[in-house]
Design a protein around this motif. Structure first.
Motif, mmCIF file in Angstrom:
data_model
loop_
_atom_site.group_PDB
_atom_site.id
_atom_site.type_symbol
_atom_site.label_atom_id
_atom_site.label_comp_id
_atom_site.label_asym_id
_atom_site.label_seq_id
_atom_site.Cartn_x
_atom_site.Cartn_y
_atom_site.Cartn_z
ATOM 1 N N LYS A 27 -9.426 32.884 17.846
ATOM 2 C CA LYS A 27 -8.765 31.722 18.682
ATOM 3 C C LYS A 27 -7.591 30.955 17.545
ATOM 4 O O LYS A 27 -6.797 30.355 18.258
ATOM 5 C CB LYS A 27 -9.471 30.658 19.295
ATOM 6 C CG LYS A 27 -10.200 31.369 20.392
ATOM 7 C CD LYS A 27 -11.286 30.187 21.161
ATOM 8 C CE LYS A 27 -11.803 30.721 22.238
ATOM 9 N NZ LYS A 27 -12.762 29.659 22.936
ATOM 10 N N LEU A 28 -7.829 31.057 16.600
ATOM 11 C CA LEU A 28 -6.924 30.559 15.234
ATOM 12 C C LEU A 28 -5.370 31.191 15.554
ATOM 13 O O LEU A 28 -4.324 30.350 15.104
ATOM 14 C CB LEU A 28 -7.211 30.646 13.924
ATOM 15 C CG LEU A 28 -8.744 29.797 13.762
ATOM 16 C CD1 LEU A 28 -8.971 30.112 12.265
ATOM 17 C CD2 LEU A 28 -8.382 28.362 13.790
ATOM 18 N N GLY A 29 -5.383 32.220 16.162
ATOM 19 C CA GLY A 29 -4.089 32.966 16.310
ATOM 20 C C GLY A 29 -3.830 33.795 15.096
ATOM 21 O O GLY A 29 -4.297 33.857 14.062
ATOM 22 N N LEU A 30 -2.848 34.762 15.506
ATOM 23 C CA LEU A 30 -2.462 35.807 14.377
ATOM 24 C C LEU A 30 -0.820 35.529 13.885
ATOM 25 O O LEU A 30 -0.413 36.487 12.910
ATOM 26 C CB LEU A 30 -2.575 37.202 15.155
ATOM 27 C CG LEU A 30 -3.988 37.582 15.474
ATOM 28 C CD1 LEU A 30 -3.983 38.753 16.469
ATOM 29 C CD2 LEU A 30 -4.946 37.646 14.455
ATOM 30 N N GLY A 31 -0.379 34.529 14.301
ATOM 31 C CA GLY A 31 1.010 34.228 13.994
ATOM 32 C C GLY A 31 1.352 33.651 12.512
ATOM 33 O O GLY A 31 0.550 34.010 11.621
ATOM 34 N N ASN A 32 2.151 32.703 12.592
ATOM 35 C CA ASN A 32 2.476 31.897 11.364
ATOM 36 C C ASN A 32 1.355 31.360 10.608
ATOM 37 O O ASN A 32 0.568 30.694 11.231
ATOM 38 C CB ASN A 32 3.461 30.889 11.817
ATOM 39 C CG ASN A 32 4.034 30.042 10.796
ATOM 40 O OD1 ASN A 32 3.518 30.095 9.593
ATOM 41 N ND2 ASN A 32 5.180 29.236 11.181
ATOM 42 N N PRO A 33 1.211 31.519 9.343
ATOM 43 C CA PRO A 33 -0.001 30.917 8.542
ATOM 44 C C PRO A 33 0.116 29.430 8.620
ATOM 45 O O PRO A 33 -1.088 28.938 8.774
ATOM 46 C CB PRO A 33 0.290 31.463 7.328
ATOM 47 C CG PRO A 33 1.017 32.895 7.382
ATOM 48 C CD PRO A 33 1.904 32.428 8.713
ATOM 49 N N SER A 34 1.219 28.640 8.673
ATOM 50 C CA SER A 34 1.025 27.135 8.789
ATOM 51 C C SER A 34 0.346 26.856 9.958
ATOM 52 O O SER A 34 -0.511 25.939 9.955
ATOM 53 C CB SER A 34 2.443 26.820 8.682
ATOM 54 O OG SER A 34 3.220 26.972 7.528
ATOM 55 N N THR A 35 0.811 27.630 11.243
ATOM 56 C CA THR A 35 0.196 26.920 12.360
ATOM 57 C C THR A 35 -1.255 27.268 12.291
ATOM 58 O O THR A 35 -2.166 26.608 12.896
ATOM 59 C CB THR A 35 0.617 27.987 13.536
ATOM 60 O OG1 THR A 35 2.172 27.780 13.579
ATOM 61 C CG2 THR A 35 0.169 27.816 15.061
ATOM 62 N N LEU A 51 3.320 21.967 4.417
ATOM 63 C CA LEU A 51 2.822 21.064 5.381
ATOM 64 C C LEU A 51 2.540 19.690 4.956
ATOM 65 O O LEU A 51 2.763 18.652 5.716
ATOM 66 C CB LEU A 51 1.276 21.687 5.828
ATOM 67 C CG LEU A 51 1.228 22.887 6.799
ATOM 68 C CD1 LEU A 51 0.080 23.549 6.772
ATOM 69 C CD2 LEU A 51 2.010 22.607 8.095
ATOM 70 N N ILE A 52 2.368 19.610 3.726
ATOM 71 C CA ILE A 52 2.165 18.006 3.096
ATOM 72 C C ILE A 52 3.504 17.336 3.200
ATOM 73 O O ILE A 52 3.689 16.382 3.558
ATOM 74 C CB ILE A 52 1.586 18.057 1.567
ATOM 75 C CG1 ILE A 52 0.061 18.279 1.517
ATOM 76 C CG2 ILE A 52 1.873 16.621 1.046
ATOM 77 C CD1 ILE A 52 -0.560 18.769 0.447
ATOM 78 N N LYS A 53 4.476 18.072 2.531
ATOM 79 C CA LYS A 53 5.982 17.681 2.600
ATOM 80 C C LYS A 53 6.564 17.353 3.817
ATOM 81 O O LYS A 53 7.237 16.380 4.157
ATOM 82 C CB LYS A 53 6.918 18.528 1.953
ATOM 83 C CG LYS A 53 6.705 18.744 0.435
ATOM 84 C CD LYS A 53 7.545 19.752 -0.069
ATOM 85 C CE LYS A 53 7.208 20.011 -1.694
ATOM 86 N NZ LYS A 53 7.872 20.651 -2.389
ATOM 87 N N SER A 54 5.806 18.134 5.027
ATOM 88 C CA SER A 54 6.333 17.958 6.605
ATOM 89 C C SER A 54 5.816 16.616 7.141
ATOM 90 O O SER A 54 6.103 16.216 8.216
ATOM 91 C CB SER A 54 6.333 19.165 7.388
ATOM 92 O OG SER A 54 4.842 19.279 7.414
#
Length: 82
Positions: free
Chosen positions: A11-19, A53-56
């Protein structure tokens, strides 16, 4: 650290690692090593995404002993901010 079954992991998804990292950190703060193990990607790759992700402003880090834990920043709801 909470154990995840296969269905929860998928369920974590297979797309973007950030997501995927953000979805994983919703459960609990984790170290970069734990995130890398769950997502089966390299620690250096995870560290790069965590720094972005920290910078964002989405993720914050806390040091506990020699381990750095990453978690989602707590945000105030509009009602609480007013």
């Amino acid at each position: 650290m909470k154990e995840m079954n296969y269905i929860e992991f998928r369920k974590l998804g297979l797309g973007n690692p950030s997501t995927r990292i953000v979805k994983l950190l919703r459960a609990a703060p984790m170290s970069a090593v734990e995130v890398a193990a769950y997502l089966e990607i390299g620690r250096a790759t995870v560290s790069g995404y965590l720094n972005a992700l920290i910078k964002s402003g989405q993720v914050e880090k806390r040091k506990k002993g020699r381990t750095v834990y990453f978690g989602l920043k707590k945000r105030l709801s509009p009602k609480k901010a007013a």
